[in-house]
Design a protein around this motif. Sequence first.
Motif, PDB file in Angstrom:
ATOM      1  N   GLN A 266       3.866 -17.761   7.248  1.00  0.00           N
ATOM      2  CA  GLN A 266       2.528 -17.173   7.199  1.00  0.00           C
ATOM      3  C   GLN A 266       2.435 -15.972   8.140  1.00  0.00           C
ATOM      4  O   GLN A 266       1.805 -14.951   7.816  1.00  0.00           O
ATOM      5  CB  GLN A 266       1.511 -18.230   7.592  1.00  0.00           C
TER       6      GLN A 266
ATOM      7  N   VAL B 189       3.878 -13.014   6.507  1.00  0.00           N
ATOM      8  CA  VAL B 189       2.985 -12.464   5.485  1.00  0.00           C
ATOM      9  C   VAL B 189       1.957 -11.541   6.129  1.00  0.00           C
ATOM     10  O   VAL B 189       1.731 -10.405   5.670  1.00  0.00           O
ATOM     11  CB  VAL B 189       2.282 -13.594   4.706  1.00  0.00           C
ATOM     12  N   TYR B 190       1.320 -12.001   7.206  1.00  0.00           N
ATOM     13  CA  TYR B 190       0.349 -11.169   7.922  1.00  0.00           C
ATOM     14  C   TYR B 190       0.996  -9.884   8.416  1.00  0.00           C
ATOM     15  O   TYR B 190       0.444  -8.790   8.273  1.00  0.00           O
ATOM     16  CB  TYR B 190      -0.234 -11.943   9.109  1.00  0.00           C
TER      17      TYR B 190
ATOM     18  N   LEU C 166       1.734  -7.520   5.355  1.00  0.00           N
ATOM     19  CA  LEU C 166       0.545  -6.997   4.688  1.00  0.00           C
ATOM     20  C   LEU C 166      -0.201  -5.971   5.545  1.00  0.00           C
ATOM     21  O   LEU C 166      -0.804  -5.032   5.025  1.00  0.00           O
ATOM     22  CB  LEU C 166      -0.395  -8.139   4.317  1.00  0.00           C
TER      23      LEU C 166
ATOM     24  N   ARG D  12      -6.865  -7.241   3.794  1.00  0.00           N
ATOM     25  CA  ARG D  12      -5.792  -7.176   2.815  1.00  0.00           C
ATOM     26  C   ARG D  12      -5.949  -8.334   1.828  1.00  0.00           C
ATOM     27  O   ARG D  12      -6.397  -9.416   2.191  1.00  0.00           O
ATOM     28  CB  ARG D  12      -4.413  -7.289   3.482  1.00  0.00           C
TER      29      ARG D  12
ATOM     30  N   ALA E 278      -4.063 -10.996  -0.246  1.00  0.00           N
ATOM     31  CA  ALA E 278      -2.774 -11.685  -0.289  1.00  0.00           C
ATOM     32  C   ALA E 278      -2.678 -12.481  -1.589  1.00  0.00           C
ATOM     33  O   ALA E 278      -3.451 -13.401  -1.827  1.00  0.00           O
ATOM     34  CB  ALA E 278      -2.625 -12.623   0.911  1.00  0.00           C
TER      35      ALA E 278
ATOM     36  N   ASN F 200       4.074  -9.757  -2.044  1.00  0.00           N
ATOM     37  CA  ASN F 200       2.797  -9.175  -1.620  1.00  0.00           C
ATOM     38  C   ASN F 200       1.818 -10.260  -1.171  1.00  0.00           C
ATOM     39  O   ASN F 200       0.616 -10.139  -1.322  1.00  0.00           O
ATOM     40  CB  ASN F 200       2.176  -8.358  -2.760  1.00  0.00           C
ATOM     41  N   GLY F 201       2.375 -11.338  -0.626  1.00  0.00           N
ATOM     42  CA  GLY F 201       1.532 -12.430  -0.161  1.00  0.00           C
ATOM     43  C   GLY F 201       2.327 -13.704   0.040  1.00  0.00           C
ATOM     44  O   GLY F 201       3.432 -13.678   0.584  1.00  0.00           O
TER      45      GLY F 201
ATOM     46  N   SER G 134      -5.384 -15.153  -5.367  1.00  0.00           N
ATOM     47  CA  SER G 134      -5.318 -14.453  -4.091  1.00  0.00           C
ATOM     48  C   SER G 134      -6.365 -14.958  -3.113  1.00  0.00           C
ATOM     49  O   SER G 134      -7.230 -15.774  -3.457  1.00  0.00           O
ATOM     50  CB  SER G 134      -5.536 -12.941  -4.303  1.00  0.00           C
TER      51      SER G 134
END
Length: 284
Positions: A30, A33-34, A37, A211, A213, A221-222, A273
């Motif tokens: 996670q 991902v942050y 993004l 953003r 996700a 992209n997420g 998303s």
Amino acid sequence: MDKHNRQRYYASEQYPLPADEKETARLDSQHRVYFKLFGNRLSLAPLELKSGDRVLESAAGTGIWALEFFEANKKNGIILDIDCIDISDEQFAKQHPPNIHLTLRPVTDLPAGWTSRFSYAHQRLLVSAVDHSVWSKVASELFRVISPGGWIEMAEVQLKSYDYDVGPFSKKLQSLMLTMFADNGSVLDVATFIPPLLEKTGFVNVRSEVRQAFTGRAGENGFRVDERGSLFRGLKRNVMRAGGYGVVKTEEEYEELVRGAELEWHDHLDKTSVLLYTFWARKP
């Protein structure tokens, strides 16, 4: 025993997610991902840190943000002292630089000696663990421990933006999650809640970025589908303690619901998303 039904370890009655190896892996993923993004940035605040400055990471989890933030600054010749706080140390990295310190403590009760101690405070994803009535205490404690001119940064998920409904299973799971979060007192709309909270507390120059996700197999992209499934499986304890909210009656039914949702997400990659926000502000 089904791998999804193995007993999970929870370190706290208040925090809804487990504190075991599976959740540690999800939290680290996670984090990535942050990071990706938001433009491969560990921080969005306009920081001007120097060696010797103190940084606070609230709700540190695995400590991955603190470790990477320390190393990134070290490469630029800046050696920071970072205090990490959390209500559990089960997931914290066993090996870390001596300048990174872990304290078992909630953000609502920081030491009196920490007043004006930190040049920067970072906090991520507390929204599902804190009742909306407690947020004013969270903000006031962070305001107290930040030095004048210092910055605060909060990364949160917009719970009401959950858009995972692409079939009967995922529709039911999405409704169940939103019901559970509301029942637990979570802030569903951080976008309209946090900025005025920070301003009321005394922070200035409040800014934010958002953003979208997506959920996809590769997580380009997420989040990957299995990561989303892991999150919802981790929340099973809370759902079952509430009697399933009239949606499921047994743990087996809940597992079937999550598995069905995962299959639907696989069939509709990048069609589901959630919105991720980062807020930052300065203490005058």
